[in-house]
Design an enzyme around this catalytic site. Structure first.
Site, PDB file in Angstrom:
ATOM      1  CG  LEU A  17       8.493 -16.681  24.077  1.00 12.39           C
ATOM      2  CD1 LEU A  17       7.957 -15.198  24.491  1.00 12.39           C
ATOM      3  CD2 LEU A  17       8.371 -16.876  22.559  1.00 12.39           C
ATOM      4  CG  ASP A  36      15.305 -19.203  34.132  1.00 13.07           C
ATOM      5  OD1 ASP A  36      14.712 -18.910  35.320  1.00 13.07           O
ATOM      6  OD2 ASP A  36      14.504 -18.776  32.954  1.00 13.07           O
ATOM      7  CG  ASP A  71      18.904 -10.467  39.833  1.00 17.41           C
ATOM      8  OD1 ASP A  71      18.375 -10.104  38.613  1.00 17.41           O
ATOM      9  OD2 ASP A  71      18.548  -9.644  40.902  1.00 17.41           O
ATOM     10  CB  ILE A  72      20.499 -10.824  33.942  1.00 16.37           C
ATOM     11  CG1 ILE A  72      18.964 -11.180  33.723  1.00 16.37           C
ATOM     12  CG2 ILE A  72      21.286 -11.830  33.574  1.00 16.37           C
ATOM     13  CD1 ILE A  72      18.096 -10.035  33.395  1.00 16.37           C
ATOM     14  CG  ASN A  98      13.227 -14.497  26.647  1.00 14.85           C
ATOM     15  OD1 ASN A  98      12.213 -14.207  26.235  1.00 14.85           O
ATOM     16  ND2 ASN A  98      13.066 -15.439  27.709  1.00 14.85           N
ATOM     17  CE1 TYR A 169       6.156  -7.851  30.083  1.00 18.13           C
ATOM     18  CE2 TYR A 169       4.463  -7.176  28.418  1.00 18.13           C
ATOM     19  CZ  TYR A 169       5.536  -8.209  28.683  1.00 18.13           C
ATOM     20  OH  TYR A 169       5.948  -8.841  27.641  1.00 18.13           O
ATOM     21  CE  LYS A 173       8.969  -7.374  27.621  1.00 21.46           C
ATOM     22  NZ  LYS A 173      10.205  -7.930  27.445  1.00 21.46           N
TER      23      LYS A 173
END
Length: 299
Positions: A17, A36, A71-72, A98, A169, A173
């Site tokens: 995505l 990324d 690494d965000i 994302n 997860y 989210k």
């Protein structure tokens, strides 16, 4: 070219995505920071190839892009991603949070490491990048340079409705959806709009979830192509989305759906404290007045 001149940071843009979003932003005139870490579907490993390849593809198509492999989900990595946009383009107009991965387990088999790793990349990763950008945009607004900034967070149907085998997860989210509401309320004064998208598409992360829908059709419209989600994401990241904030959308194939979150429902009120023996009857009455809950994915 609805994003012409905008500087856009897309995390997790090496594949799936994120890659589709980055390419569409570039086609719409944006200058893109492709972030990324290059990890596997479960978050292990790492390589700079995916980020570089997406950036190269944008440049080969005539667009502007730089690769960023930090690494965000670390403070330094999030700061580095925002700094990459400011150093390359002198501004930051849009963030698409994302990046993420999955480690699916039933609750009885879910380890603390699996929980922490998934919540870290999704929820902490969104928070750190958003906070870093918010500090910059607040400073710009206070200096008289009010931004026209946009943030698009990535939630999931798993976070909105729940998903069997994805407690870590789904919790992350769901947190992202709530974070979106808070950020929209807090950052609007600085010219920042914040929304979230819950996408459904064919990616490495969804191989198990959408196993019966993974194969692309031999002919006709491929409803599971990740690129189907990108038009909504790009529009939400553009100037035209001004005034749209604090919203959560679902996107799949040719469908865009506005999700309607928690709202006050039926209530029972008495002028004094409830006795426990009376609560059951009141709850039964409330449930009789309310629609049944949406089923959890996989239930």
């Amino acid at each position: 070219m609805i994003c012409e001149g905008r500087a856009v940071l897309v995390t997790g843009a090496g594949r799936g995505l994120g890659r589709a979003h980055a390419l569409e932003f570039a086609r719409q005139g944006a200058r893109v920071v492709v972030n990324d870490l290059g990890v596997g579907p479960d978050g292990t490993g790492g390589a700079d190839g995916p980020a570089r390849e997406t950036a190269d593809e944008i440049r080969e198509g005539g667009g502007e892009a730089v690769a960023c492999t930090g690494d965000i989900a670390s403070a330094d990595g999030a700061a580095g991603a925002v700094r990459a946009a400011l150093e390359a383009y002198g501004r930051l107009d849009t963030i698409v949070n994302n990046a993420g991965f999955v480690r699916d387990r039933m609750l009885v088999n879910l380890t603390e490491d699996d929980w922490d790793a998934v919540v870290r990349v999704h929820l902490r990763g969104h928070f750190l990048v958003l906070r870093e950008a918010a500090v910059h945009w607040r400073a710009e607004a206070k200096a008289g340079r009010r931004p026209r900034a946009r943030v698009v967070n990535t939630s999931s149907g798993a976070g909105l409705l729940g998903s069997v085998g994805q407690a870590n997860y789904a919790a992350a989210k769901a947190g992202i959806a709530a974070l979106t509401l808070v950020a929209a309320a807090e950052l609007g004064r600085y010219g920042v709009g914040v929304n979230a998208v819950a996408p459904a598409a064919r990616t490495r992360m969804t191989e198990g979830v959408f196993a019966d829908r993974m194969a692309a059709p031999e002919d006709g419209f491929d409803a599971m192509d990740p690129a189907n989600v990108s038009p909504l994401v790009v529009w939400l990241g553009a100037d035209g989305a001004e005034g749209v904030t604090g919203r959560v959308f679902e996107a799949e194939g040719g469908r865009i759906r506005l999700m309607d979150g928690y709202r006050p429902g039926p209530e029972a009120v008495r002028p004094t404290r409830w006795d426990p023996s009376d609560v059951g009857g009141a709850v039964a009455d409330l449930l009789s007045q309310a629609p049944p809950p949406e089923p959890v994915y996989g239930a």
